[in-house]
Design an enzyme around this catalytic site. Structure first.
Site, PDB file in Angstrom:
ATOM      1  N   LEU A  15      20.038  13.085   4.730  1.00 43.14           N
ATOM      2  CA  LEU A  15      19.446  13.376   3.596  1.00 43.14           C
ATOM      3  C   LEU A  15      20.057  15.101   3.185  1.00 43.14           C
ATOM      4  O   LEU A  15      19.207  15.860   3.441  1.00 43.14           O
ATOM      5  CB  LEU A  15      18.001  13.240   3.744  1.00 43.14           C
ATOM      6  N   HIS A  16      21.261  15.128   3.064  1.00 39.96           N
ATOM      7  CA  HIS A  16      21.944  16.334   2.780  1.00 39.96           C
ATOM      8  C   HIS A  16      23.065  16.326   1.820  1.00 39.96           C
ATOM      9  O   HIS A  16      23.328  15.232   1.251  1.00 39.96           O
ATOM     10  CB  HIS A  16      22.361  17.067   4.213  1.00 39.96           C
ATOM     11  N   ALA A  17      23.329  17.489   1.268  1.00 40.69           N
ATOM     12  CA  ALA A  17      24.641  17.584   0.361  1.00 40.69           C
ATOM     13  C   ALA A  17      24.110  16.479  -0.980  1.00 40.69           C
ATOM     14  O   ALA A  17      23.527  16.624  -1.452  1.00 40.69           O
ATOM     15  CB  ALA A  17      25.687  17.200   1.101  1.00 40.69           C
ATOM     16  N   PRO A  19      23.756  13.237  -1.172  1.00 41.99           N
ATOM     17  CA  PRO A  19      22.611  12.303  -1.234  1.00 41.99           C
ATOM     18  C   PRO A  19      21.303  13.157  -1.537  1.00 41.99           C
ATOM     19  O   PRO A  19      20.484  12.642  -2.273  1.00 41.99           O
ATOM     20  CB  PRO A  19      22.633  11.790   0.087  1.00 41.99           C
TER      21      PRO A  19
END
Lengths: 95, 158
Positions: A15-17, A19
């Site tokens: 759950l980074h960048a 997404p």
């Protein structure tokens, strides 16, 4: 109406960048209060990028989502789609 | 799932020469280069161009302006051989294009080697968690020297 769901993260970035930005954008685009967190931990405001980043959720981790409001079901459907779609297949409308 | 960063890690991650209390360039990309140069001068970066490329590549995916006046440009790159953190503070604010529209006034840079595994996410999430607290942001804004910045981070993160 409060609904909740636990989803396993598929994108390699976790759950980074991209997404994460699609996730926070989707929360802000719906009429619902959404919180998110580790299934056995504290939940944070899903509408805040820094809060979502603070969770440190990686690929393969479970995340618990709780939504309250008229769009509660719709926002969880959209969030589940984002969290279960490999990054390269994710289409985002945030530019 | 993240592990806490220990106190020793703060001294190793962000020695005083990785901290600048001078006004950085007002434009995002120039500000990223400014932070990168703190790490270059601190002898952490073996290949400046490669590091910059990785940082801008990450930025092009989506901004690292996470809101609440915080920017955290970061990358995994073999341009560094150990995890490194830098900090600069802006009075004017730097437009990071964050979703909440707040210009970044507290800006951190994280560089971690490719082989660093989850260390990258650990540092990013620990730092974000600390910066969500108003009192931590206030202390960083008010710090008068580098060691006060380090103290604030040590207490907030470790």
């Amino acid at each position: 109406m409060t609904v909740e769901r636990t989803v396993t993260i598929v994108p390699e970035a976790g759950l980074h960048a991209r997404p994460a930005s699609a996730f926070v954008q989707a929360v802000n685009d719906h009429d619902a209060e959404v919180s998110a967190g580790h299934p056995d931990g504290d939940l944070v405001q899903a509408a805040s990028m820094i809060a979502v980043t603070s969770l440190g959720v990686g690929q393969g981790d479970d995340i618990k989502l709780v939504a309250d409001g008229p769009d509660a079901e719709a926002v969880l459907d959209e969030l589940e789609r984002i969290l279960t779609t490999p990054e390269e297949e994710l289409d985002t409308d945030d530019g | 799932m993240t592990d806490a960063i220990s106190e020793d890690d703060i001294d190793e991650l962000i020695p005083a020469n990785h901290i600048s209390l001078s006004e950085p360039p007002a434009e995002k990309e120039a500000c990223i280069e400014y932070l990168l140069d703190l790490l270059v001068k601190g002898d952490r970066v073996e290949d400046r161009e490669k590091a910059l490329e990785a940082l801008l590549e990450r930025e092009s995916e989506t901004t690292t302006g996470v809101g609440m006046g915080i920017g955290i440009p970061h990358a995994k790159t073999d341009a560094v051989s150990r995890p490194s953190l830098a900090f600069v503070r802006s009075e004017e604010g730097v437009d990071f294009g964050s979703m909440d529209g707040e210009p970044a006034t507290l800006i951190f840079m994280i560089l971690v080697p490719e082989a660093g595994g989850e260390e990258h996410l650990n540092i990013l999430s620990s730092l974000s968690r600390a910066l969500m607290h108003d009192d931590v942001r206030d202390r960083l804004h008010q710090a008068e020297d580098e060691s006060t910045v380090q103290d604030a981070l040590r207490e907030a993160i470790a």
